[in-house]
Design an enzyme around this catalytic site. Structure first.
Site, PDB file in Angstrom:
ATOM      1  N   ASP A  48       0.876  -1.164   0.000  1.00 36.70           N
ATOM      2  CA  ASP A  48       0.000   0.000   0.000  1.00 36.70           C
ATOM      3  C   ASP A  48       0.920   1.223   0.000  1.00 36.70           C
ATOM      4  O   ASP A  48       2.113   1.124   0.308  1.00 36.70           O
ATOM      5  CB  ASP A  48      -0.944  -0.007   1.212  1.00 36.70           C
TER       6      ASP A  48
HETATM    7  C1  BGC Z   1      -4.936   3.391  -0.029  1.00 33.13           C
HETATM    8  C2  BGC Z   1      -5.058   2.401  -1.166  1.00 33.13           C
HETATM    9  C3  BGC Z   1      -4.869   3.120  -2.475  1.00 33.13           C
HETATM   10  C4  BGC Z   1      -3.530   3.805  -2.473  1.00 33.13           C
HETATM   11  C5  BGC Z   1      -3.229   4.568  -3.745  1.00 33.13           C
HETATM   12  C6  BGC Z   1      -3.676   4.211  -0.111  1.00 33.13           C
HETATM   13  O1  BGC Z   1      -3.723   5.241   0.813  1.00 33.13           O
HETATM   14  O2  BGC Z   1      -4.980   2.703   1.203  1.00 33.13           O
HETATM   15  O3  BGC Z   1      -6.297   1.766  -1.127  1.00 33.13           O
HETATM   16  O4  BGC Z   1      -4.997   2.228  -3.542  1.00 33.13           O
HETATM   17  O5  BGC Z   1      -3.488   4.737  -1.395  1.00 33.13           O
HETATM   18  O6  BGC Z   1      -4.025   5.679  -3.848  1.00 33.13           O
END
Ligand code: BGC
Length: 756
Positions: A229
């Site tokens: 993530d």
């Molecule tokens: C989120 C993800 C997301 C990623 C990219 C993170 O903060 O938890 O779900 O895909 O950011 O935006």
């Protein structure tokens, strides 16, 4: 492309570099070798493609796109085909926009109604979440672009999401928090998996070899790459060892250097870096070799699909006196700002820049609608004038429809809710309107359950969830009966927050959240506790009625290695065509494991014309009956009777059948002086070995046949009483109460032969 040959030509620095992103959304290109960059983008219910000024929380603008209903809604459709179609549409958009992977689906279990991201997640039930996720992934990937199922794993709160440890026992993880991912991997093979921010039982998900390698790859057979993530990486070298291939977004070269240094110092096997590169490049080229940038992106057609989908997702919670559907000839009051400016998506990384939105008010053009604003979300209140105007509109109309729900600030990525209330001004408005007009209906736009203090005062409640940019069309179609509602709740609506099983521990203490309710999440808890709920899991009404009958099992006794089929008939007994969601639940009649009363193990949505009957077939296998056994670290079915129930919700199951399942697995047993009689007697082998000894003890208790017993002994203690008292006695106990050296030796010999 011969990926291995390509990797053989890469320098260690190039390989380490490939293991982190070039920027917010791209993998690195290596021009020297002709390796292209590839782009990923959020997700999940539409594209949030950012060009420059990238950020991951939806603050900066992204391209115009189509916002489909969020996960909270699509899961309520219980319609695998439909969510698959949405996936196909998103896949087409990805091809058009040259995206290799869309970041979704998000499948974390709704442990508490408070989790800020519940609006993106699918369900409190792992079976439903898994099946819907697999259908979505298959849809997207049928277009030769990838998905990234997220957030693996146990990311069930936003509070301290980047530091908190989700501490759960093995069985709970396996039965509740893993299966959505497991089913998706086994049935749809997502191209990528996104590991979560949080820690799991003390180890960061992105450094967790057990999670990413042993379970995800070795057990489930995942073939793609794991990405972090955004900003989840803590110790990059540990991550490579654990099987975490791609750090996102970029490490600005810092972690790439650490990887190089670790290899040079002999702390990291270069083969593991090669392996990560191979997994990443496999996917990069899989996309490149199938890229179809000339795929059209027909946004208007997708708007219609979004409307159709939203209508299938809406859940008719209450419909007293058939207040719905509304009559198009009547004057109807639409009350509430959400009728004009609907809340249709959540905040954070999934936020879509919709190319257009249609409100209910717009969609109802041409009908006899009078509108009153009722409240202002921006001002966070209902003024006296707004209230008075709403009451006036309600009085003048045949039916008053109040549009309420949760404002953006109430639920979002990044933080959790602290309560389950609607804004107080909305509750007040609903009460005032219901008092002014007994024919009041409430439409809700929210991403997770709310308490409804006014539930008994309104005749109809339509849960619209966050229905995407075309939610207004869907709402009007359902309200006026052009679409017969067929959504069912993918989560329980408890009466109040404190009823929820995770209530005492949700959020945890400091950086530790204990999942103390174990497997008793959602309806698994409410059913076991026989608690009243506001609306149960699986609940959803229709404008027609359905009858379930003739549940038949293909066998009354099976082995755990067999499958059994269950067939059931569903009849539309009403006057309109409609869709039924047949749900099948399995329960273990008697078990040594502490288990929920019933668990969802099958569901099917079917369309039926008035009077029509269809037969539905479900196939049940070992997993339908099993629990995770921590002794053998595997799925295990305890021999015994099971119930199979079918109906229209977890609390409306008119059909019931039973079968016996026989285990083919013998649990390893070990006996010693501390073993108690109950355990010995429940094992036929041990019981036979110890029988003479048990008989002897029973004699001592005054047991034996009635002729042999003295009258006094029979009065003092019956056989049953003797046995009841005996069963918790350890072997050593019998020896200390009047045993002998010889007896002890005898017992030891018996134990040895048994354990051998
Ligand atoms: C989120 C993800 C997301 C990623 C990219 C993170 O903060 O938890 O779900 O895909 O950011 O935006």
């Amino acid at each position: 492309m011969d990926i291995k040959a390509l990797i053989a030509q890469m320098t260690l620095e190039e390989k380490a570099g490939l293991c982190s992103g070039a920027d917010f959304w791209h993998t690195k290109a290596i021009e020297r070798l002709g390796i292209p960059a590839s782009m990923v983008s959020d997700g999940p219910h539409g594209l949030r493609k950012q060009d420059d000024k990238a950020d991951h929380l939806g603050v900066n603008d992204s391209i115009k796109a189509v916002c489909f209903p969020a996960g909270c809604a699509t899961s309520a459709s219980f319609d695998k085909e439909l969510i698959g179609k949405v996936g196909q549409a998103i896949g087409d958009s990805c091809q058009h926009e040259k995206l290799s992977v869309v970041l979704g689906p998000a499948v974390n279990i709704k442990r508490s109604p408070l989790c800020g991201r519940n609006f993106e997640y699918l369900s409190e039930d792992p079976y439903l979440a898994g099946k819907m996720a697999a259908a979505y992934i298959n849809g997207v990937q049928s277009r030769n672009v990838g998905t990234s199922i997220k957030h693996f794993a146990l990311n069930n709160q936003e509070h301290r999401r980047m530091s908190s440890s989700s501490d759960a026992d093995e069985r709970t993880i396996r039965e509740i928090y893993f299966p959505a991912f497991e089913t998706a991997v086994k049935e749809a093979q997502p191209w990528t998996v996104m590991c979560s921010y949080n820690v799991i039982n003390g180890v960061y998900a992105n450094e967790n070899k057990w999670l990413l390698n042993d379970v995800l790859r070795d057990e489930w057979g995942f073939k793609g790459y794991v990405m972090s993530d955004w900003g989840a990486v803590s110790d990059r070298v540990k991550g490579i060892i654990a099987g975490m291939d791609l750090e996102m977004p970029s490490s600005n070269g810092i972690n790439d250097e650490k990887i190089v240094a670790a290899v040079k110092e002999g702390k990291l096997d270069e083969k593991l870096v090669d392996q990560a590169c191979e997994r990443i490049l496999n996917i990069v080229y899989r996309y490149v070799e199938n890229a179809k940038p000339d795929t059209p992106w027909d946004m208007e057609a997708q708007h219609q699909l979004a409307a159709q989908c939203a209508a299938e997702c809406m859940v008719l919670l209450k419909n007293e006196e058939d207040i719905l559907p509304l009559n198009k000839q009547d004057t109807i009051a639409f009350i509430g700002e959400f009728a004009k400016t609907p809340r249709y998506q959540g905040g954070g990384s999934s936020h879509i820049n919709s190319f257009k939105t249609t409100s209910a008010l717009e969609a109802a053009e041409g009908l006899n609608i009078c509108f009153a604003e009722g409240y202002s979300v921006a001002a966070d209140c209902s003024t006296e004038e707004q209230l008075a105007e709403a009451v006036k509109a309600a009085k003048a109309a045949k039916v008053a429809v109040v549009f309420a729900g949760l404002p953006d600030s109430y639920e979002s990525e990044g933080y959790d809710r602290t309560h389950m209330h609607l804004p107080a001004y909305m509750d007040k408005l609903i009460e005032a309107v219901a008092e002014a007009n007994p024919n009041t209906v409430v439409v809700l736009y929210n991403g997770s359950p709310v308490e409804m203090p006014w539930v008994g005062k309104v005749k109809g409640i339509l849960e619209g969830y966050l229905g995407g940019q075309a939610v207004g069309i869907a709402t009007v179609n359902v309200l006026f009966g052009d679409v017969n509602p067929s959504g069912h709740l993918a989560e329980t609506f408890p009466l109040k927050l404190s009823d929820n099983p995770s209530y005492l521990y949700f959020g945890g203490e400091g950086n530790r959240t204990e999942y103390r309710e174990g497997v008793f999440v959602g309806y698994r808890y409410y059913d076991k506790k026989e608690m009243d709920v506001l609306f149960p899991f699986g609940h959803g009404l229709s404008y027609t009625t359905f009858e379930y009958s003739d549940l038949k099992l293909s066998a009354s006794e099976i082995k755990d290695t067999d499958t059994v089929t269950a067939t059931v008939k569903v009849t539309n007994t009403g006057k309109r065509a409609g869709k039924a969601v047949a749900q099948l639940y399995v329960g273990d009649v008697e078990s040594t494991a502490i288990r929920p009363v019933r668990e969802l193990k099958g569901f099917e949505k079917v369309e039926l014309q008035p009077g029509e009957t269809k037969e539905i077939t479900f196939t049940l296998d070992k997993r339908s009956f099993a629990t995770w056994n921590e002794q053998i670290h595997d799925w295990y079915v305890e021999t015994g009777d099971f119930t199979v129930e079918v109906g229209s919700s977890s609390r409306d199951l008119p059909c019931k059948a039973c079968l016996k399942v026989n285990s083919t697995v013998e649990l390893p047993r070990h006996y010693d002086m501390n073993s108690i009689f109950l355990d010995i007697m429940s094992d036929p082998k041990a019981a036979a070995a110890f029988k003479p000894m048990i008989d002897q003890i029973m004699q001592a208790f005054g047991g034996g046949s009635n002729e042999e017993k003295s009258e006094a002994a029979t009065e003092a203690i019956s056989d049953e009483m003797g046995m009841a008292m005996m069963k918790y006695m350890p072997l050593r106990g019998t020896l200390s109460f009047g045993g002998s050296k010889e007896a002890a030796l005898q017992v030891e010999a018996l134990l040895k032969s048994l354990n051998d």
